[in-house]
Write a protein that holds these residues in place. Structure first.
Motif, PDB file in Angstrom:
ATOM      1  N   ASP A   3     -39.747 110.098  35.246  1.00 23.88           N
ATOM      2  CA  ASP A   3     -38.974 109.107  35.990  1.00 23.88           C
ATOM      3  C   ASP A   3     -39.708 107.787  36.174  1.00 23.88           C
ATOM      4  O   ASP A   3     -39.159 106.839  36.741  1.00 23.88           O
ATOM      5  CB  ASP A   3     -38.595 109.675  37.364  1.00 23.88           C
ATOM      6  CG  ASP A   3     -37.700 110.897  37.257  1.00 23.88           C
ATOM      7  OD1 ASP A   3     -36.936 110.961  36.275  1.00 23.88           O
ATOM      8  OD2 ASP A   3     -37.790 111.769  38.136  1.00 23.88           O
ATOM      9  N   LEU A   4     -40.946 107.714  35.736  1.00 27.45           N
ATOM     10  CA  LEU A   4     -41.728 106.493  35.904  1.00 27.45           C
ATOM     11  C   LEU A   4     -41.297 105.433  34.908  1.00 27.45           C
ATOM     12  O   LEU A   4     -40.881 105.751  33.783  1.00 27.45           O
ATOM     13  CB  LEU A   4     -43.213 106.793  35.723  1.00 27.45           C
ATOM     14  CG  LEU A   4     -43.886 107.677  36.779  1.00 27.45           C
ATOM     15  CD1 LEU A   4     -45.325 107.959  36.382  1.00 27.45           C
ATOM     16  CD2 LEU A   4     -43.826 107.024  38.149  1.00 27.45           C
ATOM     17  N   PRO A   5     -41.401 104.163  35.276  1.00 24.97           N
ATOM     18  CA  PRO A   5     -41.125 103.091  34.306  1.00 24.97           C
ATOM     19  C   PRO A   5     -42.087 103.182  33.121  1.00 24.97           C
ATOM     20  O   PRO A   5     -43.237 103.633  33.263  1.00 24.97           O
ATOM     21  CB  PRO A   5     -41.348 101.809  35.121  1.00 24.97           C
ATOM     22  CG  PRO A   5     -41.273 102.233  36.553  1.00 24.97           C
ATOM     23  CD  PRO A   5     -41.738 103.641  36.613  1.00 24.97           C
ATOM     24  N   ILE A   6     -41.642 102.742  31.967  1.00 27.76           N
ATOM     25  CA  ILE A   6     -42.457 102.830  30.754  1.00 27.76           C
ATOM     26  C   ILE A   6     -43.740 102.036  30.901  1.00 27.76           C
ATOM     27  O   ILE A   6     -44.783 102.406  30.357  1.00 27.76           O
ATOM     28  CB  ILE A   6     -41.630 102.355  29.533  1.00 27.76           C
ATOM     29  CG1 ILE A   6     -42.316 102.786  28.241  1.00 27.76           C
ATOM     30  CG2 ILE A   6     -41.403 100.865  29.572  1.00 27.76           C
ATOM     31  CD1 ILE A   6     -42.325 104.267  28.018  1.00 27.76           C
ATOM     32  N   GLU A   7     -43.695 100.932  31.666  1.00 27.24           N
ATOM     33  CA  GLU A   7     -44.907 100.131  31.874  1.00 27.24           C
ATOM     34  C   GLU A   7     -45.957 100.920  32.640  1.00 27.24           C
ATOM     35  O   GLU A   7     -47.156 100.810  32.370  1.00 27.24           O
ATOM     36  CB  GLU A   7     -44.572  98.840  32.631  1.00 27.24           C
ATOM     37  CG  GLU A   7     -43.685  97.868  31.867  1.00 27.24           C
ATOM     38  CD  GLU A   7     -42.217  98.228  31.965  1.00 27.24           C
ATOM     39  OE1 GLU A   7     -41.881  99.196  32.701  1.00 27.24           O
ATOM     40  OE2 GLU A   7     -41.398  97.555  31.301  1.00 27.24           O
ATOM     41  N   THR A   8     -45.514 101.727  33.611  1.00 25.93           N
ATOM     42  CA  THR A   8     -46.451 102.536  34.392  1.00 25.93           C
ATOM     43  C   THR A   8     -47.054 103.637  33.535  1.00 25.93           C
ATOM     44  O   THR A   8     -48.264 103.923  33.608  1.00 25.93           O
ATOM     45  CB  THR A   8     -45.740 103.146  35.608  1.00 25.93           C
ATOM     46  OG1 THR A   8     -45.160 102.103  36.384  1.00 25.93           O
ATOM     47  CG2 THR A   8     -46.706 103.946  36.453  1.00 25.93           C
TER      48      THR A   8
END
Length: 351
Positions: A3-8
């Motif tokens: 569920d984390l953003p791809i940047e993270t």
């Protein structure tokens, strides 16, 4: 983490060890694509330059082993046996250069050059049917570097039939091309020995030393942007014994361990400033040691100490007035071409 953003996810995975990245590629198609991008590999490689990711690779007739470096004691940790992934004869492999986890090696039974990542086990043969990428020991010189476009390249200087030729291999293009090489006629003599190249600040450096007492010693420089060669002087060391210069890149500053002597060996440390050498320090004369042991010597610089080491461990520790470093800075070349210090990365030998 799904569920984390791809940047993270990018930020997290560029900070994990290379072998974890390899396993993470099998999580899903999206991760495989992300972890295979050039941006990810470049950032991960730059963040891998920490002591915990450094390894020593040592080759002998029976085994190829990888050792962690124990940063607290600056010694080799327990070994792991490595199986060479390419054809070889009794581990007859020479390690010529290393950069960002890639090793440039020569298979001595065929004289072929390869790029090899010992962490991922991937390798790429660089030889061609028209004899490019064929390395002859004691005649040729090789250096590995990366240009501003992050293209890994191999500079190969060939001495054949009293003629010098130089070629550059591009990982991006998978292609060798000839570049002009001009040097003095006397350097064609087999009495001159080339070191492997050391990449520092956009320039590849080689020492070129005449193999007798009182011989000529110079440094050959290759600018990777202009692809021009030039010659600079050697440090002003005594020529009353054998002379050898071993180069090391410490935080993008070129240093040389200049070894001189006969029955007793002296090592001076020099740094290059605008084509001129400045002496950093001298160590006391080293007691006589056997030629076989001397042939295995390499050097490390870190945290105010300078280590003279062999495959067996430390020979000498010399205190230096230097600021603390986060990692060991080894010379490019192990005497005998049978070892290397490398950083575990996911840099690929091919595109």
């Amino acid at each position: 983490m799904a569920d984390l953003p791809i940047e993270t996810i990018f930020e997290i995975l560029t900070r994990v060890p290379a072998k974890v990245v390899g396993r993470s590629r099998s999580v899903c198609k999206e991760w495989y694509a992300l972890l295979s991008t050039r941006d990810f590999i470049r950032v991960h490689s730059s963040r891998s330059l920490v002591s915990s990711n450094q390894r020593v690779l040592l080759i002998d007739d029976l085994t190829c082993s990888v050792h962690p470096i124990i940063f607290q004691s600056y010694d080799y940790g327990p070994r792991s046996i490595v199986t060479l992934p390419f054809d070889h004869q009794n581990n007859d492999v020479s390690i010529l250069s290393h950069l960002n986890g890639l090793l440039c090696v020569c298979l001595n039974h065929t004289n072929e050059l390869l790029l090899w990542n010992p962490t991922t086990t991937a390798f790429k043969r660089l030889s061609t049917p028209d004899s490019l990428g064929i390395y002859i020991n004691n005649l040729d010189a090789v250096g590995l570097y990366a240009d501003d476009a992050d293209d890994y390249k191999v500079l190969h200087i060939k001495r054949r039939r009293h003629v010098y030729e130089s070629y550059v291999y591009s990982r991006e293009l998978n292609f060798w091309r000839n570049i002009p090489f001009l040097t003095r006629q006397e350097y064609l003599s087999p009495n001159f020995a080339w070191s492997p190249g050391t990449f520092c600040g956009g320039t590849m450096y080689f020492t070129l030393c005449e193999c007798w007492v009182g011989g000529t010693n110079v440094v050959i420089c290759f600018d990777i942007n202009s692809e021009q060669f030039k010659e600079i002087s050697f440090p002003p060391v005594p020529s009353t014994g054998f002379v050898q210069g071993v180069l090391v890149n410490v935080k993008n500053e070129l240093h040389m361990f200049a070894t001189t002597g006969w029955f007793e060996i002296t090592i001076d440390l020099w740094t290059l400033k605008e084509d001129y050498w400045i002496k950093v320090l001298s160590c006391p004369p080293i007691p006589p040691i056997s030629l076989s042991l001397w042939g295995d010597i390499t050097h490390y610089v870190t945290n105010g100490n300078w280590f003279v080491m062999t495959k067996l461990g430390k020979l000498f520790t010399i205190e230096m007035d230097t600021k603390p470093f986060e990692i060991l800075y080894p010379v490019t070349w192990f005497r005998g071409y049978k070892g290397a210090v490398f950083v575990e990365t996911v840099v690929s030998p091919s595109i």
